[in-house]
Enzyme design. Structure first.
Site, PDB file in Angstrom:
ATOM      1  CE  LYS A 125     -13.956  -1.924   3.447  1.00  0.00           C
ATOM      2  NZ  LYS A 125     -12.725  -2.001   4.247  1.00  0.00           N
TER       3      LYS A 125
ATOM      4  CB  CYS B  85      -3.000  -9.679  12.493  1.00  0.00           C
ATOM      5  SG  CYS B  85      -4.452  -8.240  12.591  1.00  0.00           S
TER       6      CYS B  85
ATOM      7  CE  LYS C 139      -1.612  -4.723  10.830  1.00  0.00           C
ATOM      8  NZ  LYS C 139      -1.725  -4.004  12.046  1.00  0.00           N
TER       9      LYS C 139
ATOM     10  CG  ASP D 128     -14.668   2.703   6.044  1.00  0.00           C
ATOM     11  OD1 ASP D 128     -14.128   1.696   7.122  1.00  0.00           O
ATOM     12  OD2 ASP D 128     -14.063   3.101   5.115  1.00  0.00           O
TER      13      ASP D 128
ATOM     14  N   GLY E 150       3.560 -26.048   8.788  1.00  0.00           N
ATOM     15  CA  GLY E 150       2.973 -25.839   7.395  1.00  0.00           C
ATOM     16  C   GLY E 150       3.550 -24.489   6.474  1.00  0.00           C
TER      17      GLY E 150
ATOM     18  CE  LYS F 115      -3.761  -7.273  18.044  1.00  0.00           C
ATOM     19  NZ  LYS F 115      -4.480  -8.709  18.243  1.00  0.00           N
TER      20      LYS F 115
ATOM     21  CE  LYS G 146      -8.025 -17.526  11.277  1.00  0.00           C
ATOM     22  NZ  LYS G 146      -8.174 -17.030  12.498  1.00  0.00           N
TER      23      LYS G 146
ATOM     24  CB  THR H 117      -2.550  -3.635  16.098  1.00  0.00           C
ATOM     25  OG1 THR H 117      -3.652  -4.307  16.585  1.00  0.00           O
ATOM     26  CG2 THR H 117      -1.404  -4.297  16.798  1.00  0.00           C
TER      27      THR H 117
HETATM   28  P1  NAD Z   1      -9.123  -2.902   7.292  1.00  0.00           P
HETATM   29  O1  NAD Z   1      -8.354  -2.341   6.192  1.00  0.00           O
HETATM   30  O2  NAD Z   1     -10.041  -4.205   7.181  1.00  0.00           O
HETATM   31  O3  NAD Z   1     -10.084  -1.911   7.687  1.00  0.00           O
HETATM   32  C1  NAD Z   1      -9.828  -0.587   8.137  1.00  0.00           C
HETATM   33  C2  NAD Z   1     -11.048   0.377   7.644  1.00  0.00           C
HETATM   34  O4  NAD Z   1     -10.614   1.761   8.061  1.00  0.00           O
HETATM   35  C3  NAD Z   1     -11.110   0.528   6.105  1.00  0.00           C
HETATM   36  O5  NAD Z   1     -12.538   0.257   5.908  1.00  0.00           O
HETATM   37  C4  NAD Z   1     -10.886   1.988   5.873  1.00  0.00           C
HETATM   38  O6  NAD Z   1     -11.200   2.323   4.873  1.00  0.00           O
HETATM   39  C5  NAD Z   1     -11.024   2.467   7.130  1.00  0.00           C
HETATM   40  N1  NAD Z   1     -10.547   3.757   7.281  1.00  0.00           N
HETATM   41  C6  NAD Z   1      -9.298   4.208   7.004  1.00  0.00           C
HETATM   42  N2  NAD Z   1      -9.030   5.585   7.279  1.00  0.00           N
HETATM   43  C7  NAD Z   1     -10.160   5.926   8.066  1.00  0.00           C
HETATM   44  C8  NAD Z   1     -10.665   7.251   8.447  1.00  0.00           C
HETATM   45  N3  NAD Z   1      -9.887   8.347   8.474  1.00  0.00           N
HETATM   46  N4  NAD Z   1     -12.047   7.232   8.733  1.00  0.00           N
HETATM   47  C9  NAD Z   1     -12.767   6.078   8.551  1.00  0.00           C
HETATM   48  N5  NAD Z   1     -12.437   5.126   8.290  1.00  0.00           N
HETATM   49  C10 NAD Z   1     -11.166   5.068   7.771  1.00  0.00           C
HETATM   50  O7  NAD Z   1      -8.376  -3.471   8.627  1.00  0.00           O
HETATM   51  P2  NAD Z   1      -8.772  -4.319   9.902  1.00  0.00           P
HETATM   52  O8  NAD Z   1      -8.347  -5.759   9.731  1.00  0.00           O
HETATM   53  O9  NAD Z   1     -10.182  -4.097  10.282  1.00  0.00           O
HETATM   54  O10 NAD Z   1      -7.681  -3.866  10.973  1.00  0.00           O
HETATM   55  C11 NAD Z   1      -8.026  -2.726  11.835  1.00  0.00           C
HETATM   56  C12 NAD Z   1      -7.018  -2.330  12.842  1.00  0.00           C
HETATM   57  O11 NAD Z   1      -7.387  -3.431  13.847  1.00  0.00           O
HETATM   58  C13 NAD Z   1      -5.550  -2.754  12.746  1.00  0.00           C
HETATM   59  O12 NAD Z   1      -4.850  -1.783  13.566  1.00  0.00           O
HETATM   60  C14 NAD Z   1      -5.169  -4.073  12.683  1.00  0.00           C
HETATM   61  O13 NAD Z   1      -4.014  -4.342  13.217  1.00  0.00           O
HETATM   62  C15 NAD Z   1      -6.402  -4.267  14.061  1.00  0.00           C
HETATM   63  N6  NAD Z   1      -6.785  -5.652  14.335  1.00  0.00           N
HETATM   64  C16 NAD Z   1      -7.362  -6.382  13.360  1.00  0.00           C
HETATM   65  C17 NAD Z   1      -7.548  -7.597  13.634  1.00  0.00           C
HETATM   66  C18 NAD Z   1      -8.210  -8.551  12.504  1.00  0.00           C
HETATM   67  O14 NAD Z   1      -8.311  -9.952  12.789  1.00  0.00           O
HETATM   68  N7  NAD Z   1      -8.321  -8.148  11.177  1.00  0.00           N
HETATM   69  C19 NAD Z   1      -7.545  -8.231  14.734  1.00  0.00           C
HETATM   70  C20 NAD Z   1      -7.158  -7.344  15.752  1.00  0.00           C
HETATM   71  C21 NAD Z   1      -6.727  -6.060  15.562  1.00  0.00           C
END
Ligand code: NAD
Length: 436
Positions: free
Chosen positions: A35, A264, A267, A30, A257, A208, A326, A121
């Site tokens: 983090k 997710c 957006k 990351d 509600g 998705k 949630k 996504t």
């Molecule tokens: P998040 O913001 O919690 O995490 C993203 C991470 O990526 C951050 O820690 C950020 O620092 C890191 N990052 C950004 N640019 C980077 C790079 N160039 N190199 C390395 N790390 C980098 O987001 P999330 O909720 O984990 O979602 C990530 C993706 O997964 C999104 O596309 C989201 O739509 C999808 N997704 C999320 C969920 C969910 O429940 N959160 C479920 C399914 C899909």
């Protein structure tokens, strides 16, 4: 197998630790130094059930490490891309800068035979574009799109044993080989006959976003019914129960509600519609209404709370119980609960907020709320109480307990989790959503 996971947020941190649990050697990368330091020390930066134990086990096994150095992806044969795809600033489309940056940074470290696996996504068409970049890299590598369906609050379980896998693969031999590699990564779940659909890039990307569009539509459908119920004196919770007995409809995601939120659904439906617009298609115009119905529920909660304190929130002490979008999560991205709290604060109320896990994440976005560390502290002296996230701790509240602490017996049940009669019998002015 040796794997890299790029992006250690809600998705990536869980994915990395889960893959190590399954026996793989994982380097998780990351750009966020804080983090990486927290995760390396075994402290998950997010609230997610089972993650602390999973992280501790994976770190202790020596199979999981975290770094900010993308060079350390070298030597892994499968590279998961799990970075964020937030809504663009000032627009509704997805911001792909993080995905593009992550893939570009990875390319110089790929070796022949490597697989780049997109989990973020993304708008349909992204994988095909990124596949060109991977193919043009010096290594003979391929790209797969393997969207993630985990639910926050159940992320560990959903990652280790998902309800289905979708692989969007390139055509020909490359697709056959990529499928075999991913099957090896997910061997336990594949052997347990988890459904697995192998398809092209576009279909995988669409699975998705269309799943999220469907879920959002289902929630907004019942919330639209709540609006009708409010105008006619019907009870939307009974309506939902009756509809839900029809197996074709089903009861899940039919809870009226305060509406959906999180990192997710909101957006993703906006980005999906923006992508359809780019394609010159009106097919997803209805998603604007899905979004609008959802946002109107927040207006409704603000209006009910304001009405209960006499039409003007200025100076009123408001207890907001629940801030996360949630339960069992600290995620407040686009959270309806936090939005309502902020709007009441903007209207001049003294908002005293409590969430079992999300006080910290909320305070970063809304520092001007008064955060307290217990339900009782929030309730003490409240002129109106709002329950906005259905945490078990909050669902367990009784009229007796609340009445003993508040200044005024007024309750807005933003999640329709309480029995109105019980509260009214205890002398509360009670307001639900879509309930008489
Ligand atoms: P998040 O913001 O919690 O995490 C993203 C991470 O990526 C951050 O820690 C950020 O620092 C890191 N990052 C950004 N640019 C980077 C790079 N160039 N190199 C390395 N790390 C980098 O987001 P999330 O909720 O984990 O979602 C990530 C993706 O997964 C999104 O596309 C989201 O739509 C999808 N997704 C999320 C969920 C969910 O429940 N959160 C479920 C399914 C899909």
């Amino acid at each position: 197998m040796r794997l890299s996971v790029i992006g250690c947020g809600y998705l990536g941190a869980v994915h990395a630790a889960s893959m190590a649990e399954l026996g793989h050697d994982v380097v998780a990368i990351d750009v966020d130094e804080r983090k990486v330091a927290e995760l390396s020390a075994g402290r998950p930066p997010i609230h997610e059930p089972e993650l602390p134990e999973l992280l501790a086990r994976s770190l202790a096994s020596g199979r999981l490490r975290f770094t900010t150095d993308i060079e350390e992806a070298r030597g892994a044969s499968v590279h998961f891309v799990a970075v964020g795809t937030p809504q663009q600033q000032g627009g509704t489309a997805a911001d792909l800068t993080y995905v593009d940056a992550a893939v570009s940074a990875l390319l110089p470290h790929l070796s022949d035979g490597d697989l780049v696996v997109g989990k973020s996504t993304v708008p349909v068409g992204t994988a095909a574009r990124l596949a060109e970049l991977v193919r043009a890299s010096p290594a003979d590598a391929d790209l797969v799109w393997n969207p993630e369906f985990l639910r926050e609050g159940f992320a560990v379980k959903d990652t280790i044993r998902p309800d289905r896998f979708v692989y969007g693969v390139p055509g020909g031999d490359a697709g056959v080989r990529a499928t075999a590699v991913l099957d090896d990564v997910y061997r336990q779940a594949i052997d347990a006959e988890t459904p697995r659909l192998v398809t092209d890039y576009a279909t995988a990307e669409l699975v998705k976003v269309s799943a999220n569009a469907f879920l959002a539509t289902k929630i907004s459908f019942i919330n639209a019914m709540a609006e009708i119920a409010e105008a006619t004196g019907a009870d939307v919770t009974q309506l939902a129960d009756a509809l839900g007995h029809d197996a074709r409809i089903g009861r899940r995601f039919l809870n009226a509600g305060i509406g959906f939120g999180g990192g997710c659904l909101p957006k993703d439906i906006r980005a999906f519609q923006a992508r359809a617009d780019e394609l010159g298609l009106d097919s997803l115009a209805f998603l604007a209404d899905v979004d609008a119905v959802n946002l109107r529920r927040r207006d409704r909660v603000v209006a009910l709370a304001t009405e209960l304190v006499g039409g003007d929130a200025r100076g009123a002490r408001v207890a907001v119980l629940g801030l996360a979008f949630k339960p069992d999560s600290d995620d407040v991205r686009d959270s309806p609960a936090l939005d309502v709290a902020r709007r009441l604060r903007e209207a001049g109320a003294h908002v005293v907020a409590y969430d079992p896990a999300a006080n910290g994440t909320a305070a970063r976005l809304a520092p001007d709320l008064d955060y307290v560390d217990s339900v009782d502290a929030a309730l003490t002296g409240a002129e109106v109480t709002l329950v906005l996230t259905e945490w078990s701790e909050l669902k367990a509240l009784t009229p007796e307990r609340v009445a003993a602490l508040v200044a005024e017996r007024r309750l807005v049940d933003g999640r329709n989790v309480f029995d109105p009669r019980q509260w009214r019998d205890a002398g509360f002015e009670f307001r639900g959503l879509g309930r008489p």
